[in-house]
Design a protein around this motif. Sequence first.
Motif, PDB file in Angstrom:
ATOM      1  N   ASP A  80      -7.857 -58.532  16.892  1.00 31.36           N
ATOM      2  CA  ASP A  80      -7.014 -57.339  16.729  1.00 31.36           C
ATOM      3  C   ASP A  80      -5.905 -57.597  15.720  1.00 31.36           C
ATOM      4  N   ARG A  83      -7.386 -57.687  12.186  1.00 26.18           N
ATOM      5  CA  ARG A  83      -7.729 -56.335  11.752  1.00 26.18           C
ATOM      6  C   ARG A  83      -6.471 -55.542  11.394  1.00 26.18           C
ATOM      7  N   ASP A  84      -5.450 -55.599  12.258  1.00 33.38           N
ATOM      8  CA  ASP A  84      -4.224 -54.847  12.011  1.00 33.38           C
ATOM      9  C   ASP A  84      -3.518 -55.303  10.736  1.00 33.38           C
ATOM     10  N   THR A  86      -4.928 -56.813   8.120  1.00 32.59           N
ATOM     11  CA  THR A  86      -5.764 -56.417   6.989  1.00 32.59           C
ATOM     12  C   THR A  86      -5.605 -54.932   6.682  1.00 32.59           C
ATOM     13  N   GLU A  87      -5.622 -54.094   7.720  1.00 27.24           N
ATOM     14  CA  GLU A  87      -5.473 -52.651   7.520  1.00 27.24           C
ATOM     15  C   GLU A  87      -4.089 -52.295   7.002  1.00 27.24           C
ATOM     16  N   SER A  88      -3.073 -52.975   7.506  1.00 24.67           N
ATOM     17  CA  SER A  88      -1.696 -52.676   7.115  1.00 24.67           C
ATOM     18  C   SER A  88      -1.392 -53.091   5.685  1.00 24.67           C
ATOM     19  N   GLY A  90      -3.818 -54.306   3.266  1.00 31.32           N
ATOM     20  CA  GLY A  90      -4.868 -54.178   2.275  1.00 31.32           C
ATOM     21  C   GLY A  90      -5.246 -55.516   1.660  1.00 31.32           C
ATOM     22  N   GLU A 129      -3.500 -47.680  -1.487  1.00 31.93           N
ATOM     23  CA  GLU A 129      -3.585 -48.887  -0.683  1.00 31.93           C
ATOM     24  C   GLU A 129      -2.302 -49.019   0.113  1.00 31.93           C
ATOM     25  N   PRO A 130      -2.390 -49.548   1.332  1.00 30.39           N
ATOM     26  CA  PRO A 130      -1.167 -49.736   2.096  1.00 30.39           C
ATOM     27  C   PRO A 130      -0.353 -50.901   1.538  1.00 30.39           C
TER      28      PRO A 130
END
Length: 179
Positions: A80, A83-84, A86-88, A90, A129-130
């Motif tokens: 988790d 993933r968080d 990477t998503e936050s 980029g 992109e974030p």
Amino acid sequence: MRTHLVEVLTDEHVIDEGRLADVLCRRLGLPRARIGTVDDEAVRELPHDLAAAHLVVPLTVLGDHPRTLTLAMVNPLDADALRDVTESTGCLVEVQVATVGEVRLALPRFYSGMITRMIPRVGQDGRMEPSTQPHLELPDERSLELRLRALVDLLVERGVLASGDFEERVRRLARGEDV
């Protein structure tokens, strides 16, 4: 607030945090993090609340597209968290292992004076992109006593507060009395 199994085990002295970190390094083939200094750009990539929630410290960020963020993590098996992050950000993520104590000391040290927020950034391909950037610089926290003394002096100078009243209030608070 999220509680991590690693925190529980080390806080309750079930296992030594250094020993746990060494075992994770050996079993997962990951390097041990050395959190002496960090890259300010890496700190700006990852919001403080996300870093604190997942017990991670951003160490370095390299490259352009894709950028690679190196993290010191208490639990490198936390999917988790990965993933968080990477998503936050980029970013691609590289992991190093750190202890709970190292991360707890590092987070306030490296995020002191900076509050980060998510902002959109346009990548080379034109897509959003974030990213995070500081949006508020806080005054140096080490000078809290000096700033408080200056405030009291200013209030006394302007007649808003009597110096004796302030000193008495401090004494009463120190004794645990209701004010």
